[in-house]
Design a protein around this motif. Structure first.
Motif, PDB file in Angstrom:
ATOM      1  N   SER A   1       1.007   1.226 -15.679  1.00  0.00           N
ATOM      2  CA  SER A   1       2.480   0.502 -15.252  1.00  0.00           C
ATOM      3  C   SER A   1       2.028  -0.251 -13.788  1.00  0.00           C
ATOM      4  O   SER A   1       2.805  -1.059 -13.381  1.00  0.00           O
ATOM      5  CB  SER A   1       3.591   1.521 -14.714  1.00  0.00           C
ATOM      6  OG  SER A   1       3.736   2.276 -15.954  1.00  0.00           O
ATOM      7  N   ILE A   2       1.138   0.141 -12.928  1.00  0.00           N
ATOM      8  CA  ILE A   2       0.793  -0.408 -11.820  1.00  0.00           C
ATOM      9  C   ILE A   2      -0.911  -0.742 -11.780  1.00  0.00           C
ATOM     10  O   ILE A   2      -1.633   0.121 -12.456  1.00  0.00           O
ATOM     11  CB  ILE A   2       1.256   0.301 -10.419  1.00  0.00           C
ATOM     12  CG1 ILE A   2       0.955   1.782 -10.572  1.00  0.00           C
ATOM     13  CG2 ILE A   2       2.749   0.274 -10.538  1.00  0.00           C
ATOM     14  CD1 ILE A   2       0.887   2.515  -9.271  1.00  0.00           C
ATOM     15  N   SER A   3      -1.389  -1.586 -11.086  1.00  0.00           N
ATOM     16  CA  SER A   3      -2.630  -1.715 -11.027  1.00  0.00           C
ATOM     17  C   SER A   3      -2.939  -1.815  -9.286  1.00  0.00           C
ATOM     18  O   SER A   3      -1.945  -1.877  -8.534  1.00  0.00           O
ATOM     19  CB  SER A   3      -3.139  -2.873 -11.511  1.00  0.00           C
ATOM     20  OG  SER A   3      -2.609  -4.002 -10.808  1.00  0.00           O
TER      21      SER A   3
ATOM     22  N   LYS B   1      -1.027   8.527 -11.196  1.00  0.00           N
ATOM     23  CA  LYS B   1      -0.470   8.737 -12.647  1.00  0.00           C
ATOM     24  C   LYS B   1      -0.163   7.334 -13.493  1.00  0.00           C
ATOM     25  O   LYS B   1      -0.594   7.168 -14.570  1.00  0.00           O
ATOM     26  CB  LYS B   1       0.610   9.793 -12.822  1.00  0.00           C
ATOM     27  CG  LYS B   1       1.062  10.140 -14.174  1.00  0.00           C
ATOM     28  CD  LYS B   1       1.733  11.365 -13.926  1.00  0.00           C
ATOM     29  CE  LYS B   1       2.414  11.748 -15.351  1.00  0.00           C
ATOM     30  NZ  LYS B   1       3.968  11.021 -15.159  1.00  0.00           N
ATOM     31  N   LEU B   2       0.587   6.666 -12.405  1.00  0.00           N
ATOM     32  CA  LEU B   2       1.337   5.283 -13.069  1.00  0.00           C
ATOM     33  C   LEU B   2      -0.045   4.474 -13.185  1.00  0.00           C
ATOM     34  O   LEU B   2       0.350   3.658 -14.155  1.00  0.00           O
ATOM     35  CB  LEU B   2       2.272   5.069 -11.749  1.00  0.00           C
ATOM     36  CG  LEU B   2       3.441   5.539 -11.691  1.00  0.00           C
ATOM     37  CD1 LEU B   2       4.342   5.005 -10.567  1.00  0.00           C
ATOM     38  CD2 LEU B   2       4.444   5.410 -12.938  1.00  0.00           C
TER      39      LEU B   2
ATOM     40  N   TYR C   1      -0.879  -1.836  -4.254  1.00  0.00           N
ATOM     41  CA  TYR C   1      -0.475  -1.533  -5.705  1.00  0.00           C
ATOM     42  C   TYR C   1       0.341  -2.514  -5.865  1.00  0.00           C
ATOM     43  O   TYR C   1       0.996  -3.143  -5.341  1.00  0.00           O
ATOM     44  CB  TYR C   1       0.291  -0.275  -5.685  1.00  0.00           C
ATOM     45  CG  TYR C   1      -0.638   0.993  -5.462  1.00  0.00           C
ATOM     46  CD1 TYR C   1      -1.342   1.565  -6.588  1.00  0.00           C
ATOM     47  CD2 TYR C   1      -0.816   1.594  -4.248  1.00  0.00           C
ATOM     48  CE1 TYR C   1      -2.040   2.667  -6.207  1.00  0.00           C
ATOM     49  CE2 TYR C   1      -1.582   2.629  -3.878  1.00  0.00           C
ATOM     50  CZ  TYR C   1      -2.221   3.196  -4.799  1.00  0.00           C
ATOM     51  OH  TYR C   1      -3.024   4.340  -4.869  1.00  0.00           O
ATOM     52  N   ARG C   2       0.341  -3.231  -7.164  1.00  0.00           N
ATOM     53  CA  ARG C   2       1.279  -4.100  -7.718  1.00  0.00           C
ATOM     54  C   ARG C   2       1.454  -3.839  -9.187  1.00  0.00           C
ATOM     55  O   ARG C   2       0.986  -3.075  -9.783  1.00  0.00           O
ATOM     56  CB  ARG C   2       0.311  -5.404  -7.839  1.00  0.00           C
ATOM     57  CG  ARG C   2      -0.709  -5.561  -8.987  1.00  0.00           C
ATOM     58  CD  ARG C   2      -1.332  -7.245  -9.153  1.00  0.00           C
ATOM     59  NE  ARG C   2      -1.937  -7.370  -7.851  1.00  0.00           N
ATOM     60  CZ  ARG C   2      -1.549  -8.550  -7.005  1.00  0.00           C
ATOM     61  NH1 ARG C   2      -0.276  -9.176  -7.341  1.00  0.00           N
ATOM     62  NH2 ARG C   2      -2.410  -8.980  -6.128  1.00  0.00           N
ATOM     63  N   LEU C   3       2.818  -4.230  -9.444  1.00  0.00           N
ATOM     64  CA  LEU C   3       3.408  -4.088 -10.756  1.00  0.00           C
ATOM     65  C   LEU C   3       2.748  -4.779 -11.948  1.00  0.00           C
ATOM     66  O   LEU C   3       2.349  -5.832 -11.689  1.00  0.00           O
ATOM     67  CB  LEU C   3       4.975  -4.482 -10.741  1.00  0.00           C
ATOM     68  CG  LEU C   3       5.762  -3.742 -11.502  1.00  0.00           C
ATOM     69  CD1 LEU C   3       5.992  -2.391 -11.069  1.00  0.00           C
ATOM     70  CD2 LEU C   3       7.124  -4.248 -11.324  1.00  0.00           C
ATOM     71  N   THR C   4       2.340  -4.133 -12.987  1.00  0.00           N
ATOM     72  CA  THR C   4       1.669  -5.062 -14.138  1.00  0.00           C
ATOM     73  C   THR C   4       2.878  -5.454 -14.902  1.00  0.00           C
ATOM     74  O   THR C   4       4.079  -4.886 -14.863  1.00  0.00           O
ATOM     75  CB  THR C   4       0.890  -4.007 -14.757  1.00  0.00           C
ATOM     76  OG1 THR C   4       1.654  -3.000 -15.176  1.00  0.00           O
ATOM     77  CG2 THR C   4      -0.444  -3.586 -13.904  1.00  0.00           C
TER      78      THR C   4
ATOM     79  N   HIS D   1       1.050  -1.104   0.038  1.00  0.00           N
ATOM     80  CA  HIS D   1       0.123   0.032  -0.036  1.00  0.00           C
ATOM     81  C   HIS D   1       0.985   1.251  -0.143  1.00  0.00           C
ATOM     82  O   HIS D   1       2.200   1.257   0.221  1.00  0.00           O
ATOM     83  CB  HIS D   1      -1.241  -0.008   1.229  1.00  0.00           C
ATOM     84  CG  HIS D   1      -0.277  -0.357   2.507  1.00  0.00           C
ATOM     85  ND1 HIS D   1       0.457   0.725   3.214  1.00  0.00           N
ATOM     86  CD2 HIS D   1      -0.636  -1.431   3.522  1.00  0.00           C
ATOM     87  CE1 HIS D   1       0.956  -0.101   4.203  1.00  0.00           C
ATOM     88  NE2 HIS D   1       0.171  -1.234   4.367  1.00  0.00           N
ATOM     89  N   GLY D   2       0.255   2.392  -0.311  1.00  0.00           N
ATOM     90  CA  GLY D   2       0.991   3.452  -0.306  1.00  0.00           C
ATOM     91  C   GLY D   2       1.976   3.895   0.892  1.00  0.00           C
ATOM     92  O   GLY D   2       3.001   4.327   0.602  1.00  0.00           O
TER      93      GLY D   2
END
Lengths: 115, 899
Positions: A62-64, A56-57, A79-82, A27-28
């Protein structure tokens, strides 16, 4: 917005991507803590600027993110990397390494080394 | 590209911004809560924990705003905000909103309606490719006083080979008897040179057009028909190509059909509705062998060589004319001064409707402008009521530019709503409006609400909104919030500057409406002058029906070739006509004898050769002649002044006689007695015609002209192919045409009978274009007067409202109520007089510009000018009287306590 903040944001974005790559979904707050830990006192960054960047990302793909429960059972957004983010990370990492290498070489050069 | 992507991204964000902002806020709140918890765990007191978390995080609001500013469209956002606000404002004052929107809607609707006519008529008069290359070629003999005499075949060939034109075509026009289709019909056709369609650049719907290189001297016996004729007379026969039809007893073959949208060019609506074209070389039978000095009296239309301007073409043409004159001195006597002019085809097509249309557009623009001024006035009144709101917003930090933008947005919203309402109105009334437009307008069928017209309406709406938004916005930008707020306790009072602006607006409104009223007044009086003019003939109870004798290309096959052959037919038609129910009198004549009902092409112009008036090498004067039967004069109630009319004893074997009108006598036999004088209309004719009678002038040529010289020839002595049958009596217009058709066709089955008209309708039809312009301008003027009255009423009411307290004090101090009334009325009168003065001068300019539309009245007619100025002043005084009475009745106690 000026050019400067874009550059800094670019750097920050790379840090966020790398953090997610290393730690997995976060998380953030977790991301902010991690960046703070690693960079220590070297980076003077307002934690608040992280959130517009995350938005923005995510917007760029780039992330979800999804909502879930954090360690102490608070609701939080994770958040996770796509796949696209991973590709972007690789590309930018390479870019950075190249830049850094070039810069490093320049710094190593002394006057007497020049032919 | 990058910019565009960024813009699109921002646009997307703009649409989803609420959600993004919401999420940003949640996330930030979560983060702060987590950080606070951690700080608490580290042993800070609660308040300190939260404070430290906030410090570390940075300014939440700033981050949100900068994110917002970066990711969205601030301009669009504030516009949206302004629009929402403007909508609320309008919804809060429905009275103001509906009046303002209605005013603008009427103005924009009317302007757009007139513009749609102008768009079709003046701006796009020629529906052909590269219309700017198209010219009409006119040649004059100024030395002989003759205009537009037409080219001879040799001249046509010379011009065509000069390289100035891509194609130069010659075309005639007239109607023809069509047989071989479902019914014998009279249709309008054009004999054209084979390159005619190449000049226009037209393509057929199917089949082919004439070969522009064709050099056949006479008729090629091939015709092209219009889509309308194909569907109407041939039932849209798919095998029409190659089918034969008969025109005036000659057989032709159809080779092509024009597309549905094709409209021919021409000065009259008949010409533009041509339904059949036949190719002819104009150099062989049935036309005389070409001679340089035999002019065809036909129209010449050409397409200029690419890249050539009209001026350049004209100078090359002048050189060509000069060299031709040198080459053939015998054919071009120096005195007659042959000249050839190039006229843009669009101009020649639009011709005489330009001035009325420009006048209408000007008039309607004035109405719109007056409407705008009124709305501006209303806005100003509201602005002073909203002064406090503006002042407070300014005091709270709103930038002036922001307030001005807000006010302009409100005005634009108003004008857009008005524009939309106006267009909607126009769509609803389209049918009614089009039925008012006179038929004589070129391209009437093409008038529509096209995209161009809609774009115009949009532009006008924006312009109108800007015009009436500027004054209130300007005042808002000047307003001093301090003063405004300080004043507020003592009742609202508009600034002096605002009152000045309002006064100026009312003055301009009055000036504009005076201009319109005077224009309308002059048109009305012209119309009246024309209407009450003695016609010189009596149209009441007269019905005319047309028929046409065929003109075969070979004269030997013409069964009505001589006057004797034709008079048998005419006498039979007259005898049978008299037997019809209700008919009291019958006469026949040619189309030129048809009062007011004939177009330019129906006239029979002839050179007038008078015995004893040798012209010495000069071209003889050109006069119009008509052919009539003896009953004609009595039937139309024309007065015989001297001599005698035709009698039954004048036949083709007795000497040829003529009746002339007074104007003819005065013009061509001045200072001598024309009775018994001899003349002839064809130089080759061996016999002379004798003048036996003089009749009073009749306005049969045009209502505007009383003294056009006229010669009447006897129908039993001279052939005419274009016949009109005149019937007078208590006739039933519904059945008479059919009865006449039966009677005529029982004499000759192949004769078409068509074009039945009541003569009174023809007379009023001749006034129709004038009446249309007058009605429209009158309507606009009345609207303007009403608006101006409302404007001055509003302003004076406003002034009275503002000064209620002052008036109360005056009355309390002993002022006479009458003097209060006088004070207010004086204020109104000053405005009205100032407006009238400005309007007076403007109207003088405008009336001189429209002098061409006036009849028998001076453009600075004092009666109209003074009378209408008085009317306007009276309206102003009446409008002031209501608020003035209110001022007079002010109760000082109430007025002072109210404050």
């Amino acid at each position: 917005m000026g050019e400067k903040s874009d550059v800094r944001q670019g750097t920050l974005a790379l840090m966020v991507l790398k953090t997610l790559d290393v730690l997995g979904p976060q998380h953030g707050y977790g991301i902010a803590r991690r960046i703070e830990q690693i960079s220590g006192d070297l980076l003077e960054v307002n934690q608040g600027t992280l959130y517009p960047l995350l938005l923005k990302l995510e917007h760029e793909g780039s992330i979800s993110s999804e909502r879930g429960a954090s360690e102490n059972n608070r609701k939080a957004r994770f958040y996770r990397l796509t796949a696209a983010g991973r590709r972007q990370l690789r590309a930018e990492t390479r870019g950075w390494e190249q830049t850094a290498a070039i810069m490093a070489r320049f710094f190593e050069v002394k006057a007497e080394d020049l032919p | 590209m990058r910019f565009l992507r960024r813009f699109l991204e921002r646009l997307g964000n703009f649409a989803s911004r609420r959600r993004a902002d919401q999420r940003l806020r949640e996330e930030m709140e979560d983060h702060l809560a987590l950080q606070t918890e951690e700080n608490l765990r580290a042993g800070m007191p609660r308040a300190e924990a939260r404070r430290q978390a906030l410090l570390k995080f940075g300014a939440v609001q700033t981050i949100r705003e900068s994110h917002h500013g970066e990711q969205s469209l601030p301009f669009a956002e504030s516009l949206l905000q302004d629009l929402r606000y403007a909508f609320r404002q309008l919804a809060n004052s429905p009275g103001f909103a509906s009046i303002a929107i209605l005013t603008v809607a009427l103005g924009i609707g009317a302007t757009t309606a007139i513009y749609s006519v102008v768009d079709a008529t003046l701006l796009h008069p020629l529906p052909y490719p590269h219309p700017d290359q198209l010219v009409r070629i006119q040649d004059d003999l100024p030395g002989a006083g003759a205009r537009d005499v037409g080219l001879s075949v040799q001249e046509w060939w010379d011009l065509q080979n000069s390289g100035i034109f891509q194609y130069l075509s010659i075309q005639g026009g007239g109607s023809v008897n069509l047989t071989g289709a479902s019914q014998p019909a009279r249709i309008y056709f054009k004999p054209v040179s084979p390159n005619y369609f190449a000049v226009l650049g037209a393509k057929p719907q199917f089949g082919r057009l004439f070969d522009p290189q064709d050099r056949t001297p006479g008729f090629t016996l091939e015709v092209v028909i219009s889509d309308g004729l194909w569907k109407r007379a041939f039932g849209a026969d798919p095998n029409i190509l190659g089918r034969s039809l008969r025109l005036d007893n000659d057989t032709y073959r159809v080779i092509g059909v024009m597309p549905p949208g094709f409209r021919d060019q021409g000065r009259t609506s008949e010409e533009r509705n041509t339904e059949l074209w036949a190719a002819v070389g104009f150099a062989g039978d049935p036309l005389p062998p070409p001679q340089r000095n035999v002019r065809l009296r036909l129209e010449a239309t050409a397409r200029l060589a690419p890249g050539l301007t009209i001026a350049a073409a004209q100078s090359r043409l002048d050189a060509l004319v000069a060299s031709l004159q040198k080459q053939y001195p015998a054919d071009y006597p120096l005195q007659s001064a042959w000249t050839v002019r190039l006229v843009p085809l669009s101009e020649s097509v639009v011709g005489n409707v330009r001035q009325p249309l420009v006048l209408l557009l000007g008039a309607v623009a004035l109405v719109l402008l007056i409407g705008c001024v009124n709305v501006a006035n209303l806005q100003l009144a509201r602005a002073s009521a909203r002064g406090r709101e503006m002042a407070v917003r300014q005091a709270l930090g709103a930038a002036r530019s922001r307030l001005v933008r807000q006010l302009l947005t409100e005005s634009l919203l108003l004008s857009m709503l008005g524009g939309i309402a106006g267009i909607a109105l126009l769509f609803c009334l389209k049918g009614t409006l089009l039925s008012i437009v006179p038929d004589s307008l070129p391209r009437l069928n093409d008038i529509s609400i096209s995209w161009g017209v809609l774009l115009f309406a949009l532009g006008v709406s924006v312009l109108a909104g800007t015009i009436f938004g500027l004054a209130p916005a300007f005042h808002a930008s000047l307003a001093d919030p301090c003063q405004m707020l300080r004043q507020e306790g003592r009742g609202s009072k508009g600034s002096a500057a605002q009152t000045r602006t309002r006064s100026a607006l009312v003055v301009s409104e009055f000036a504009l409406s005076l201009v319109l009223m005077i224009a309308a007044g002059l048109l009305l009086r012209s119309f009246w002058n024309l209407y009450k003019e003695r016609l010189g003939f009596d149209p009441s109870n007269v019905i005319t029906v047309q028929t046409w004798l065929p003109v075969p290309n070979d004269p030997k096959t013409d069964i009505y070739g001589t006057a004797a052959q034709e008079s048998t037919l005419l006498r039979e038609i007259l005898r049978r006509g008299k037997s019809l129910p209700g008919v009291e009198e019958v006469a026949v004549g040619d189309l030129a004898a048809l009062p007011l009902g004939h177009g330019h092409n129906d006239l029979n112009p002839f050179p007038l050769i008078r015995e004893g008036h040798e012209t010495q090498g000069k071209e003889p004067p050109i006069v119009d002649a008509s052919v009539v039967s003896p009953e004609y004069f009595h039937l139309l109630g024309m007065t015989l002044l001297r001599g005698r009319l035709f009698s039954d004893s004048d036949v083709d074997t007795t000497p040829s006689v003529a009746v002339i009108n007074e104007a003819m006598a005065r013009t061509y036999w001045p200072n001598e007695d024309p009775m018994g004088k001899h003349f002839k209309l064809r130089p080759a004719n061996p016999t002379w015609t004798t003048v036996v009678g003089i009749v009073a002038n009749a306005r049969s040529e045009s209502l505007e002209q009383a003294n056009v010289p006229q010669i009447y020839l006897n129908a039993y002595q001279r052939t005419a192919k274009d016949l009109a049958i005149f019937l007078r009596g208590r006739l039933d217009p519904a059945t008479i045409p059919e009865q006449v058709r039966e009677q005529v066709q029982s004499v000759d089955r192949e004769l078409p009978v068509f074009g039945a008209r009541m003569l009174p309708d023809v007379v009023s039809g001749a006034l129709s274009q004038r009446r249309f312009a007058m009605d429209a301008v009158l309507l606009f003027a009345l609207t303007a007067l009403l608006l101006a009255g409302l404007g001055i009423y509003g302003t004076i009411s406003f002034v009275v409202g503002e000064r209620t307290r002052e008036i109360g004090v005056r009355i309390a101090l002993g002022a006479q109520r009458k003097s209060i009334l006088g004070m207010v009325m004086r204020k109104g009168l000053t405005l009205a007089i100032a407006g009238a003065l400005v309007g007076f001068v403007a109207a003088l300019i405008v009336s001189h510009l429209m002098a061409g539309l006036l009849y028998n009245i001076s453009p600075s007619d004092p009666l109209t000018f003074l009378g209408l100025t008085l009317v306007l002043t009276a309206v102003a005084l009446a409008a002031c009287y209501i608020p003035a009475r209110r001022a007079m009745r002010v109760n000082p106690i109430v007025a002072l306590r109210y404050e």
